[in-house]
Design a protein around this motif. Structure first.
Motif, PDB file in Angstrom:
ATOM      1  N   PRO A   1       0.497   2.971  -3.869  1.00 47.75           N
ATOM      2  CA  PRO A   1      -0.687   3.756  -4.240  1.00 47.75           C
ATOM      3  C   PRO A   1      -0.890   4.996  -3.389  1.00 47.75           C
ATOM      4  O   PRO A   1      -1.385   6.022  -3.886  1.00 47.75           O
TER       5      PRO A   1
ATOM      6  N   MET B   1       0.796  -1.217   0.000  1.00 45.78           N
ATOM      7  CA  MET B   1       0.000   0.000   0.000  1.00 45.78           C
ATOM      8  C   MET B   1       0.836   1.279   0.000  1.00 45.78           C
ATOM      9  O   MET B   1       0.297   2.374  -0.206  1.00 45.78           O
TER      10      MET B   1
ATOM     11  N   GLN C   1      -6.465   7.085   0.997  1.00 48.03           N
ATOM     12  CA  GLN C   1      -5.482   7.355  -0.040  1.00 48.03           C
ATOM     13  C   GLN C   1      -5.144   6.103  -0.834  1.00 48.03           C
ATOM     14  O   GLN C   1      -4.719   6.156  -1.970  1.00 48.03           O
ATOM     15  N   ALA C   2      -5.329   4.962  -0.236  1.00 49.53           N
ATOM     16  CA  ALA C   2      -4.939   3.714  -0.886  1.00 49.53           C
ATOM     17  C   ALA C   2      -5.791   3.403  -2.120  1.00 49.53           C
ATOM     18  O   ALA C   2      -5.448   2.537  -2.897  1.00 49.53           O
ATOM     19  N   HIS C   3      -6.897   4.136  -2.317  1.00 45.01           N
ATOM     20  CA  HIS C   3      -7.750   3.851  -3.463  1.00 45.01           C
ATOM     21  C   HIS C   3      -7.365   4.667  -4.696  1.00 45.01           C
ATOM     22  O   HIS C   3      -8.170   4.840  -5.591  1.00 45.01           O
ATOM     23  N   ALA C   4      -6.082   5.169  -4.736  1.00 48.12           N
ATOM     24  CA  ALA C   4      -5.638   5.953  -5.883  1.00 48.12           C
ATOM     25  C   ALA C   4      -5.761   5.148  -7.160  1.00 48.12           C
ATOM     26  O   ALA C   4      -5.547   3.948  -7.161  1.00 48.12           O
TER      27      ALA C   4
ATOM     28  N   ILE D   1       1.411   7.605  -4.788  1.00 42.95           N
ATOM     29  CA  ILE D   1       0.852   8.127  -6.038  1.00 42.95           C
ATOM     30  C   ILE D   1      -0.258   9.120  -5.751  1.00 42.95           C
ATOM     31  O   ILE D   1      -0.336  10.201  -6.362  1.00 42.95           O
ATOM     32  N   LYS D   2      -1.148   8.779  -4.800  1.00 43.27           N
ATOM     33  CA  LYS D   2      -2.259   9.668  -4.460  1.00 43.27           C
ATOM     34  C   LYS D   2      -1.748  11.005  -3.929  1.00 43.27           C
ATOM     35  O   LYS D   2      -2.310  12.067  -4.252  1.00 43.27           O
TER      36      LYS D   2
ATOM     37  N   ILE E   1       3.932   4.582 -13.267  1.00 43.29           N
ATOM     38  CA  ILE E   1       2.526   4.908 -12.989  1.00 43.29           C
ATOM     39  C   ILE E   1       2.298   6.412 -13.130  1.00 43.29           C
ATOM     40  O   ILE E   1       1.306   6.858 -13.720  1.00 43.29           O
TER      41      ILE E   1
ATOM     42  N   ARG F   1      -0.107   8.584 -15.776  1.00 44.60           N
ATOM     43  CA  ARG F   1      -1.148   9.506 -15.307  1.00 44.60           C
ATOM     44  C   ARG F   1      -0.874  10.951 -15.719  1.00 44.60           C
ATOM     45  O   ARG F   1      -1.550  11.867 -15.264  1.00 44.60           O
TER      46      ARG F   1
END
Length: 402
Positions: free
Chosen positions: A251, A248, A399-402, A254-255, A281, A285
């Motif tokens: 991501p 985790m 934040q982990a759901h980026a 990244i977020k 990544i 993006r």
């Protein structure tokens, strides 16, 4: 050395420290990362070459990244021509007659003593704490006309290497410049620390817990008894690797970059493969991102650093081996995606982002952590920095759901 001059005005502390160094031309200056120790060393270089027009300077650094940094700084900040700088590493060799030679310490072990014979040499040891092992101390052998050690943390954490190996060859600590000094004088950028907790995945948690139980059993049996010390060390390293490689972390990092889109950001990770994943990544993006690590050739590596500093890239992703040497004052965001237990590493990484730059009014340092051991270290840091900065604690699940 015609044309050599410092392009910035010395700070008050640098003038004071120069006065302390000048009488004996010997000693260690302890300066918080970001406080201007490279510029101070350049002041000392100009002072040395006033009298020693036929002399040479040998600058010892711990990593190729810091060799890169010195090469750039000497040209950009002191007007030294590229042909006046020799570089010594596993990838490059100097001619030997350049006024200034920058050498990586592990290559310099067999170089310094022979090079110094019959010459007037000014030895500068940057991040001099790294010279405190018996093998690295060989890079300090020789008779020198002048010496200077530089470090934010010259005393070593786990041995007496500074007292026994560094100070006898370079000199004692002659000046201290701390975070509080730098903050009070406006030398470093006002900053905030945001510590973000992420959960281990179920398999990572199981592995981490299993290793923790093994560590506890090893300690109960006598962790330092014969045959147990090496096993305990191995178990601790394995557990640290589980934490450092927690899925985790990527991501969430990244977020955070997404939240600071357009800002100049540096991301630190322990592993080169993870750094490459992050930069790929980010590029996908639409971020202008590049990577900087030891597997990249020296020319491309220096170009990536220059282009980031000049604004052609917004995000620089790098690894632990490059903590000492990255000079990126233009960055206002640091994301420590993965780290070790080393307090020295922590100080180095904070210093990377706290340097002042035109238009930069504040800095944000995000630290992603996954374990209770990490949380305790960050809590101790929060206590030591009380009154110097603001500190916020967050949970990284969203934040982990980026």
């Amino acid at each position: 050395m015609t044309g050599w001059e410092l392009k910035v005005r010395p700070r008050d502390w640098q003038n004071v420290a120069l006065e302390r160094w000048r009488p004996n031309r010997r000693g260690v200056v302890q300066v918080v990362t970001g406080g201007g120790k490279t510029v101070f060393a350049q002041l000392c270089l100009l002072e040395f070459f006033k009298d020693e027009t036929l002399g040479q300077a040998l600058i010892i650094v711990p990593t190729v990244s810091l060799l890169d940094q010195w090469c750039i700084a000497l040209q950009d900040e002191m007007n030294v021509r590229p042909d006046q700088i020799g570089l010594l590493s596993g990838q490059e060799k100097p001619k030997g007659d350049e006024p200034i030679i920058v050498a990586v310490i592990n290559t310099a072990r067999k170089f310094t003593a022979t090079f110094a014979k019959g010459r007037r040499i000014f030895l500068i040891v940057d991040e001099c704490h790294r010279a405190g092992s018996p093998s690295n101390a060989k890079a300090l052998d020789g008779d020198f006309a002048a010496t200077l050690g530089l470090s934010a943390t010259p005393e070593r954490e786990y041995d007496e290497g500074f007292t026994e190996l560094i100070a006898p060859k370079i000199g004692p600590i002659i000046y201290h410049y701390t975070y509080r000094d730098a903050a009070a004088e406006g030398i470093i950028t006002p900053f905030s620390l945001i510590n973000i907790h992420v959960d281990l995945l179920s398999d990572e948690e199981e592995r981490y817990s299993k290793l923790s139980r093994s560590i506890a059993r090893c300690i109960r049996k006598g962790g330092v008894a014969e045959g147990q010390e090496e096993r305990l060390k191995r178990l601790l390293q394995q557990r640290a690797a589980v934490s450092a490689n927690a899925t985790m972390r990527i991501p969430v990092a990244i977020k955070l970059v997404e939240q600071h889109r357009g800002d100049r950001a540096v991301i630190f990770h322990e592993r080169i493969d993870a750094a490459n994943t992050i930069v790929n990544i980010l590029k996908a993006r639409g971020h202008r991102a590049t990577v900087y690590h030891a597997e990249i050739g020296p020319i491309v590596r220096r170009d990536n650093l220059r282009l980031f500093r000049r604004g052609l890239f917004d995000v620089l992703v790098c690894c632990r081996a490059l903590d000492e040497g990255i000079n990126v004052p233009e960055a206002s965001v640091a994301i420590i995606a993965s780290s070790t237990a080393s307090q020295r590493q922590r100080i180095q990484r904070l210093g990377r982002i706290l340097r002042r730059a035109k238009g930069k009014t504040e800095a944000s340092v995000y630290t992603i952590f996954a374990t209770e051991e990490e949380r305790k270290r960050l809590a101790q840091e929060a206590t030591s920095l009380e009154g110097t900065t603001t500190i916020e604690w967050q949970q990284g699940k969203m934040q982990a759901h980026a």
